[in-house]
Design an enzyme around this catalytic site. Structure first.
Site, short mmCIF file in Angstrom:
data_model
loop_
_atom_site.label_atom_id
_atom_site.label_comp_id
_atom_site.label_asym_id
_atom_site.label_seq_id
_atom_site.Cartn_x
_atom_site.Cartn_y
_atom_site.Cartn_z
N ARG A 73 6.78 -0.25 3.76
CA ARG A 73 6.06 -1.51 3.57
C ARG A 73 4.89 -1.29 2.62
O ARG A 73 3.88 -0.71 2.99
CB ARG A 73 5.58 -2.06 4.91
N ASP A 75 1.63 -2.20 0.21
CA ASP A 75 0.46 -3.06 0.37
C ASP A 75 0.39 -4.10 -0.75
O ASP A 75 1.12 -4.03 -1.74
CB ASP A 75 -0.81 -2.22 0.34
N TYR A 134 6.43 8.23 -4.73
CA TYR A 134 5.54 7.29 -5.39
C TYR A 134 5.02 7.88 -6.70
O TYR A 134 4.92 9.10 -6.85
CB TYR A 134 4.33 6.97 -4.51
N ARG A 221 -2.92 6.05 -2.07
CA ARG A 221 -4.07 5.63 -2.88
C ARG A 221 -5.34 6.41 -2.51
O ARG A 221 -6.20 6.64 -3.36
CB ARG A 221 -4.29 4.13 -2.74
#
Length: 298
Positions: A73, A75, A134, A221
């Site tokens: 999921r 952001d 990622y 992040r």
């Protein structure tokens, strides 16, 4: 358009006098989206989300309620070129390429279903995954970000000690409690196995490659934000390493902007190993103490 009774499994009796019921077929979706104008993946009433848009579109096209299970999921503002989801349905057309083309006409331009395929019922987009990849992209150009890259690249035009960044990143590799880098959620573990954290420069483009078995909320992040502090000389690689001893979110770690992050790939085991992977993933990982085997250096 042919009926999908062939792909919906054998009919099973519903009881005395009732019609036979079809066993739903499981479908895998490979998805890309520009997260700029989405409030993340997860469905939220009255809010535009990737899941909400896709579920509404598929429910309309297939004329049945569709609910998606996703690999990760993302952001608000985070993008994807390799997101994976699945759903179960009956009476789906056999020509799945045609369905892909139909969805391309039906969906808004900032989300695409790149492929649809039938999969085993053991396939679970979330629990079958064993690695998620990622990428976080920076422009180091003095002029900032090229106009065509604005949606997916963050400007970082300062002098960067890339050797220090790489040293600090490698120190975090391994199975650790990443509580310092995660926004805590009740009942959720912050123990993760970080398998790759590399940086590559190509001209004015600097890309962080981050892979793990799974990620907790804001982890990627936060990792990138911590490395920015190291790269600018405000923190040292030893400081980054010391964060692994923390057991709560660290206020010293800045979360990098969402729009530089993209989910690019999700890895799954062979079909005959899916059930075992699902069972293993569902086992709750316990937190690792600072004095344990993996609580210190990576």
């Amino acid at each position: 358009m042919s009926s999908a009774h062939d792909r919906s499994g054998p009919a099973i009796p519903s009881g005395e006098g009732g019609p036979a019921l079809s066993v739903p077929t499981r479908f895998r979706l490979d998805i890309s989206y520009d997260g700029t104008n989405f409030s993340g993946w997860a469905r939220q009433p009255g809010i535009r989300t990737v899941c909400g848009v896709l579920e509404q579109a598929f429910s309309t096209v297939l004329r049945q309620p569709i609910e998606l299970t996703v690999a990760g999921r993302t952001d608000a503002g985070v993008h994807a070129t390799g997101q994976v989801a699945h759903f179960d349905a009956v009476d789906v057309p056999d020509d799945l390429d045609r369905l892909v083309r139909r969805m391309a006409r039906f969906l808004p331009t900032d989300v695409r279903v790149r492929a649809i395929r039938t999969v085993s019922r053991d396939f679970d987009a979330r629990f079958s995954a064993y690695r998620r990849h990622y990428e976080y992209r920076f422009s180091t150009a003095l002029y900032g970000v090229d106009p065509l890259d604005v949606a997916g690249v963050v400007s970082w035009p300062r002098p960067i000690d890339l050797d220090a960044v790489r040293e600090a990143s490698q120190a975090l590799i391994g199975l650790h409690d990443f509580a310092a880098f995660c926004k805590r959620r009740d009942g959720a573990t912050t123990v993760r196995e970080l398998q790759r954290f590399d940086w590559e420069r190509d001209g004015d483009r600097l890309t962080a490659y981050v892979s793990a078995d799974a990620f907790c909320w804001s982890m990627v992040r936060s990792l990138v934000g911590a490395m920015q502090a190291v790269g600018e000389g405000r923190r040292t690689p030893d400081w980054a390493r010391s964060l692994l001893t923390r057991r709560e979110r660290s206020s010293e770690v800045t979360v990098a902007p969402a729009h530089g992050l993209s989910l690019v790939r999700v890895d799954y085991p062979p079909s005959d190993m899916l059930a075992a992977r699902n069972a293993a993933t569902r086992e709750v990982r316990t937190a690792i103490s600072a004095g344990g085997c993996c609580g210190g250096e990576g």
